[in-house]
Structure formats: structure tokens, C-alpha cells
Enzyme design. Sequence first.
Site, PDB file in Angstrom:
ATOM      1  CG  LEU A  85      -1.809  -1.267   1.327  1.00  0.00           C
ATOM      2  CD1 LEU A  85      -2.601  -1.249   2.623  1.00  0.00           C
ATOM      3  CD2 LEU A  85      -2.742  -1.384   0.132  1.00  0.00           C
ATOM      4  CG  HIS A  90      -3.218   1.411  -2.132  1.00  0.00           C
ATOM      5  ND1 HIS A  90      -1.869   1.236  -2.370  1.00  0.00           N
ATOM      6  CD2 HIS A  90      -3.867   0.705  -3.095  1.00  0.00           C
ATOM      7  CE1 HIS A  90      -1.711   0.444  -3.412  1.00  0.00           C
ATOM      8  NE2 HIS A  90      -2.898   0.119  -3.880  1.00  0.00           N
ATOM      9  CE  LYS A 140      -0.142   4.551 -11.880  1.00  0.00           C
ATOM     10  NZ  LYS A 140      -0.418   3.113 -11.900  1.00  0.00           N
ATOM     11  CG  ASP A 141      -4.802   1.143 -12.174  1.00  0.00           C
ATOM     12  OD1 ASP A 141      -3.891   0.856 -12.944  1.00  0.00           O
ATOM     13  OD2 ASP A 141      -4.659   1.158 -10.934  1.00  0.00           O
ATOM     14  CD  GLN A 150      -8.346  -1.880 -11.708  1.00  0.00           C
ATOM     15  OE1 GLN A 150      -7.701  -2.893 -11.926  1.00  0.00           O
ATOM     16  NE2 GLN A 150      -8.138  -1.128 -10.647  1.00  0.00           N
ATOM     17  CB  SER A 205       2.693  -1.420  -6.005  1.00  0.00           C
ATOM     18  OG  SER A 205       1.551  -1.041  -5.274  1.00  0.00           O
ATOM     19  NE  ARG A 206       3.246  -4.017 -12.290  1.00  0.00           N
ATOM     20  CZ  ARG A 206       1.929  -4.222 -12.329  1.00  0.00           C
ATOM     21  NH1 ARG A 206       1.107  -3.202 -12.338  1.00  0.00           N
ATOM     22  NH2 ARG A 206       1.440  -5.448 -12.370  1.00  0.00           N
TER      23      ARG A 206
HETATM   24  O1  PAF Z   1      -6.067  -2.072  -8.921  1.00  0.00           O
HETATM   25  C1  PAF Z   1      -5.753  -3.119  -8.317  1.00  0.00           C
HETATM   26  O2  PAF Z   1      -4.963  -3.114  -7.370  1.00  0.00           O
HETATM   27  C2  PAF Z   1      -6.348  -4.449  -8.780  1.00  0.00           C
HETATM   28  O3  PAF Z   1      -6.500  -4.483 -10.151  1.00  0.00           O
HETATM   29  C3  PAF Z   1      -7.665  -4.785  -8.083  1.00  0.00           C
HETATM   30  C4  PAF Z   1      -8.757  -3.791  -8.414  1.00  0.00           C
HETATM   31  C5  PAF Z   1      -7.451  -4.826  -6.567  1.00  0.00           C
HETATM   32  C6  PAF Z   1      -8.158  -6.168  -8.529  1.00  0.00           C
HETATM   33  O4  PAF Z   1      -7.240  -7.166  -8.228  1.00  0.00           O
END
Ligand code: PAF
Length: 279
Positions: free
Chosen positions: A30, A34, A146-147, A150, A183-184
Site C-alpha cells: 500500500l 491507497h 490512475k487505472d 480498470q 507499487s511498481r
Molecule cells: O487495482 C488493483 O490493485 C487491482 O486491479 C484490483 C482492483 C485490486 C483487482 O485485483
Amino acid sequence: MHVARTVAEFRAPRAALGGTLGLVPTMGFLHEGHRSLMRRARAECDAVAVSIFVNPTQFGPNDDFDRYPRDEPRDLAICEAEGVALVLMPPVDEVYPEGATTTVSVGPLSTVLEGAARPGHFDGVTTVVSKLFAIVQPQRAYFGQKDAQQLVVIKRMTRDLLLPVEVIGCPTVREPDGLALSSRNVYLSPEERAQALALSRGLRRAEAAWGDGVHDAEALRALVCAEIEAQPLARIDYVSLADQGSLEECRGAIARDALLSLAVRFGGTRLIDNVLLPV
Ligand code: PAF
């Protein structure tokens, strides 16, 4: 704070919670991004649950599943400090029981951009997020902008499956020099990290041009590419300017809210970032 290491351990403390529950789904390790999701969830919900699960099905064969960074004691300390009520850390064989064949896929939205570069990635994400929603039963769930793709994909899944969860996107958190938190980022060498600043710089340049009235898709993409191509260690996967809802690539003059997003490799590390360009 209750830490549940199995779904069974999660159920009773979940059932005992009254009011609204906000879920922050994570893969651990985290960071401040987060934490900002947890704070937002705390401000908007009666209680907050965090899931920590490195989901194998969203990693491809060449992705970094085995070396994905993990630090459980630190993650739990952060959750505690942020006032999280419940942490769910299920084992892989419980989330994916032997013989499980059911997957969740939103179709075309998940095969462009990140989905084109990482086949199957979003099916893994939607499958695991639908399972997390089923276990946790939150009223709200918080994801980082950021994602960006997603977020679009999860909103579509939630809508299409009529899930009673409000999906909330939260602003990208950045280092003071502009690098989007991830995290990367720990994988970057000092040289790569310095050159990676070109990502946010390029996006900011395009955003400024957009504000100045440059609404031509090709011109905006070119601005970002020029900034990144000037970095010798950077390899562009894509720079996209797409419709925010359909993720269809924009051509010529842009008339609808757009998402300017990119993926760039530095050695074995792949970084993504984006900005929203509202009309
Ligand atoms: O964004 C992330 O960390 C992941 O893609 C998630 C949403 C926890 C699903 O594994």
C-alpha cells in the site's frame, strides 16, 4: 481492526457491521494512493473494508506476478492507521477453488489499450472484483483514476450485472515531482525514475494545450509522444486519446469528453498514467 485470512473469518464481523460499508480493493504494498482511497471511504461510509489479494488471474505469463512486491506487516499497519474496520486477505485457493470455471468479462472494453497489451488482464480483474463484491457486500467501492481503463471496465461490469455497489473513482495521487504513485515504481532505477517524469510532463503539456483550445487528437498525442521519445530509456507501448465512455480512439477534432492515457516501459517495468480532458 479485524483481519480475516479466510472468507469464513470475514463473514461474522461483516454481518455485525451496521450502516454503509466502503470497500477499497487492493493487491497490497500500500502507498499514499491507497491511503487516499481509504480516507475517502472513511469520509463517505460508516465503516471501511480493505481487501489485500494479489490476483493471479490478472497477470499474464510475462507479467510480474512472482515478483509483485509484498509487505504484509506494513500494509496492516497502514490499514490500522487509516481506521479500517475489516481487512480481507483470502488465500488464492479460496478465491479460485479447484475446478472453478466461471469468469466475468465485459467484452470489447477490456480488449483495447491495456487489454490489448495484456490479454486476459481485465477478465481477471472483473472476475476477482465481482468475487470481492460478493464476499464483502459493500455499498460503495473505491478505485484510483490512475487505472483509468480498470475504472471504466469495473463501472460497466457493475452496471451490466446490476450489482448494488456504487463504484467511485478517486483522483490519481502523485509524488511532488509528478510521478503517479504505483507499487511498481520501486522497480525503477534512479535513471529510469528521472526519465519517467516525462510521462506526467507530457500529459500536463497536452492538458495545457487542451485548455488553450488545441482539440485535435493527433496534435495532442504528438505532444505527449515527443516528450517521452526524448527519454532514451523509455519505450512507448501506446499513447491513446479515446472517448471516456467507449474507449474508442478519437480522430481529428474532439467533441466528447476524452481520456488521454499512456503506457511506457522502462526496462522490465511498465508504467501507466492518464489525464481526463473534459469538453
Ligand atoms: O487495482 C488493483 O490493485 C487491482 O486491479 C484490483 C482492483 C485490486 C483487482 O485485483
